[in-house]
Design a protein around this motif. Structure first.
Motif, PDB file in Angstrom:
ATOM      1  N   SER A  23       0.860  -1.195   0.000  1.00  0.00           N
ATOM      2  CA  SER A  23       0.000   0.000   0.000  1.00  0.00           C
ATOM      3  C   SER A  23       0.887   1.233   0.000  1.00  0.00           C
ATOM      4  CB  SER A  23      -0.880   0.056   1.257  1.00  0.00           C
ATOM      5  OG  SER A  23      -1.808  -1.010   1.298  1.00  0.00           O
ATOM      6  N   HIS A  24       0.530   2.223  -0.828  1.00  0.00           N
ATOM      7  CA  HIS A  24       1.219   3.509  -0.713  1.00  0.00           C
ATOM      8  C   HIS A  24       0.316   4.443   0.086  1.00  0.00           C
ATOM      9  CE1 HIS A  24      -1.179   5.875  -3.686  1.00  0.00           C
ATOM     10  NE2 HIS A  24      -1.248   4.764  -4.402  1.00  0.00           N
ATOM     11  N   ILE A  25       0.905   5.238   0.982  1.00  0.00           N
ATOM     12  CA  ILE A  25       0.067   6.112   1.814  1.00  0.00           C
ATOM     13  C   ILE A  25       0.253   7.587   1.430  1.00  0.00           C
ATOM     14  CG2 ILE A  25      -0.370   4.539   3.742  1.00  0.00           C
ATOM     15  CD1 ILE A  25       2.370   7.093   3.832  1.00  0.00           C
ATOM     16  N   PHE A  69     -10.001   7.167  -2.271  1.00  0.00           N
ATOM     17  CA  PHE A  69     -10.109   6.072  -3.253  1.00  0.00           C
ATOM     18  C   PHE A  69      -8.707   5.568  -3.601  1.00  0.00           C
ATOM     19  CE2 PHE A  69     -10.900   5.174  -7.967  1.00  0.00           C
ATOM     20  CZ  PHE A  69     -11.505   3.948  -7.755  1.00  0.00           C
ATOM     21  N   ASP A  70      -7.760   6.491  -3.757  1.00  0.00           N
ATOM     22  CA  ASP A  70      -6.389   6.141  -4.156  1.00  0.00           C
ATOM     23  C   ASP A  70      -5.415   6.637  -3.100  1.00  0.00           C
ATOM     24  OD1 ASP A  70      -4.102   5.442  -5.456  1.00  0.00           O
ATOM     25  OD2 ASP A  70      -4.274   6.928  -7.046  1.00  0.00           O
ATOM     26  N   MET A  71      -5.055   5.768  -2.071  1.00  0.00           N
ATOM     27  CA  MET A  71      -5.685   4.495  -1.845  1.00  0.00           C
ATOM     28  C   MET A  71      -5.921   4.233  -0.370  1.00  0.00           C
ATOM     29  SD  MET A  71      -2.591   1.736  -1.615  1.00  0.00           S
ATOM     30  CE  MET A  71      -2.199   1.303  -3.276  1.00  0.00           C
ATOM     31  N   THR A 130      -3.177  -2.947  -2.940  1.00  0.00           N
ATOM     32  CA  THR A 130      -4.482  -2.395  -2.546  1.00  0.00           C
ATOM     33  C   THR A 130      -4.861  -1.124  -3.302  1.00  0.00           C
ATOM     34  OG1 THR A 130      -3.611  -1.045  -0.729  1.00  0.00           O
ATOM     35  CG2 THR A 130      -4.128  -3.345  -0.232  1.00  0.00           C
ATOM     36  N   GLU A 131      -4.413  -1.020  -4.563  1.00  0.00           N
ATOM     37  CA  GLU A 131      -4.882   0.087  -5.393  1.00  0.00           C
ATOM     38  C   GLU A 131      -6.403  -0.038  -5.563  1.00  0.00           C
ATOM     39  OE1 GLU A 131      -3.386   2.694  -6.514  1.00  0.00           O
ATOM     40  OE2 GLU A 131      -1.241   2.217  -6.404  1.00  0.00           O
ATOM     41  N   PRO A 132      -7.063   1.069  -5.959  1.00  0.00           N
ATOM     42  CA  PRO A 132      -8.519   1.054  -6.080  1.00  0.00           C
ATOM     43  C   PRO A 132      -9.051   0.012  -7.067  1.00  0.00           C
ATOM     44  CG  PRO A 132      -7.662   3.277  -6.380  1.00  0.00           C
ATOM     45  CD  PRO A 132      -6.484   2.386  -6.263  1.00  0.00           C
TER      46      PRO A 132
HETATM   47 ZN   LIG Z   1      -2.539   4.609  -6.047  1.00  0.00          ZN
END
Ligand SMILES: [Zn+2]
Length: 366
Positions: free
Chosen positions: A69-71, A99-101, A157-159
């Motif tokens: 996951s990128h925050i 939503f992203d993400m 866990t991208e949208p």
């Molecule tokens: Zn993203």
């Protein structure tokens, strides 16, 4: 869950604001404290924030599942107080990065938390939170690849897309910078002595845009342009930024070569090109298809029909892991729409089934 997503979304974290992204990493770190996990916080470099690695080794220490996951988000600080406050409207939750993400990262962390507390994962699970995906993952890429090489599967866990579809293939992405260098001159007194960097670049822009070939799934975009110093000066410099998308490795090599090999139309002008492929194509391998069918069976058990999109043009960190040959599923995050816009939102009704899907994957992958 909605309260948790709200806390994350209200901690704004645009990639370039190192302190803000680190506050978001602090929040994730405090949300996993108390779980039976090992934490590793990898200090940021080159002006980017820290990475956080959370390991659940209840099932041992061998190759396992890597969740990515990128925050970071694309929304500058103040978006929350301005055009995109956190709000609920029916089934929709609005907010910067919802939503992203952050919605997807939060629901995946909830599934991870449940599995860690229950000790129910069949494989070791590593959860990697990264700070710089929105600018191409310059400082997290090596970490992502190192963890992926140790993993049996990668879940991103991208949208979700188009009504909850997940992603099993993405185009590769190239980025280039072009600079034209001409000869400056007074536009009135010495026009004939000048060589316009902008005029040359105008021809280069058309040549680059002309490489787009929809039938082959190749697109080229000149997304930014700047040049010149004043209306009455033959311009010495002009810059553009170019985005390239391709379906497969061979096309990536072919078009990278074409763009890097651009020559000046006017021999009196210098053209400098830098850049190359950034994210390799994420092609749907047989192993990815097997993993997708497994996810489909898990979803069926929960009571929904899981589909995947056609190859999408948007890149993600899944491109790096799929290109290493590690079976990767992407788009496992929240369903919704409007990524990177002021109407970005996630669907509340997608939170529960997708949390259960993530939990089901962690409990069945072996
Ligand atoms: Zn993203």
């Amino acid at each position: 869950m909605i309260g948790g997503i709200q806390r994350w979304v209200e901690t704004e974290s645009p990639t370039q604001s190192t302190a803000a992204v680190n506050r978001m990493i602090d929040l994730v770190q405090s949300d996993v404290s108390g779980l039976p996990v090992k934490l590793e916080r990898v200090p940021g470099r080159n002006g980017f924030a820290d990475n956080l690695i959370v390991r659940n080794q209840a099932a041992g220490e061998g190759p396992g599942v890597l969740i990515l996951s990128h925050i970071d988000t694309v929304h500058p600080i103040g978006t929350l107080a301005g055009p995109l406050p956190f709000r609920r409207d029916g089934d929709k939750l609005y907010g910067p990065g919802l939503f992203d993400m952050k919605g997807g990262a939060y629901l995946a962390l909830e599934a991870f938390r449940q599995v860690a507390n229950a000790g129910s994962a069949k494989l070791p699970v590593t959860y990697l939170f990264t700070p710089d995906e929105e600018v191409g993952s310059p400082t997290s890429r090596s970490l992502i690849e190192a963890e992926a090489k140790k993993a049996r599967y990668v879940l991103v866990t991208e949208p979700a897309r188009d009504g909850g579809k997940i992603v099993t293939a993405r185009k590769g992405v190239g980025r280039f910078e072009l600079k034209t260098i001409g000869v400056p001159a007074h536009s009135g007194a010495r026009h004939q002595d000048g060589r316009s960097a902008i005029k040359e670049m105008a021809r280069q822009v058309l040549a680059i845009e002309g490489l787009t070939d929809y039938a082959r799934g190749v697109t080229t975009t000149v997304g930014m342009i700047s040049g010149g110093t004043a209306p009455n000066v033959i311009p010495q410099y002009c810059h553009i930024s170019v985005d390239l998308r391709v379906r497969d490795v061979a096309a990536g090599e072919e078009f990278e070569k074409k763009i890097l090999g651009l020559e000046p139309f006017d021999p009196g002008i210098t053209v400098e090109v830098t850049g190359g492929m950034n994210r390799p194509p994420f092609e749907k391998s047989a192993a990815i298809d097997v993993l997708f069918r497994h996810a489909q069976a898990v979803a069926r058990g929960i009571g929904f029909d899981l589909q995947h999109t056609e190859m999408t043009g948007g890149g993600s960190d899944g491109n790096f892991t799929a290109a290493l040959g590690v079976p990767t599923l992407d788009g496992l995050g929240i369903d919704g729409d409007g990524a990177h816009t002021e109407w970005e939102h996630g669907l509340i009704s997608s939170i529960e089934p997708r949390t259960r899907l993530m939990r089901g994957l962690l409990e069945t992958l072996q």
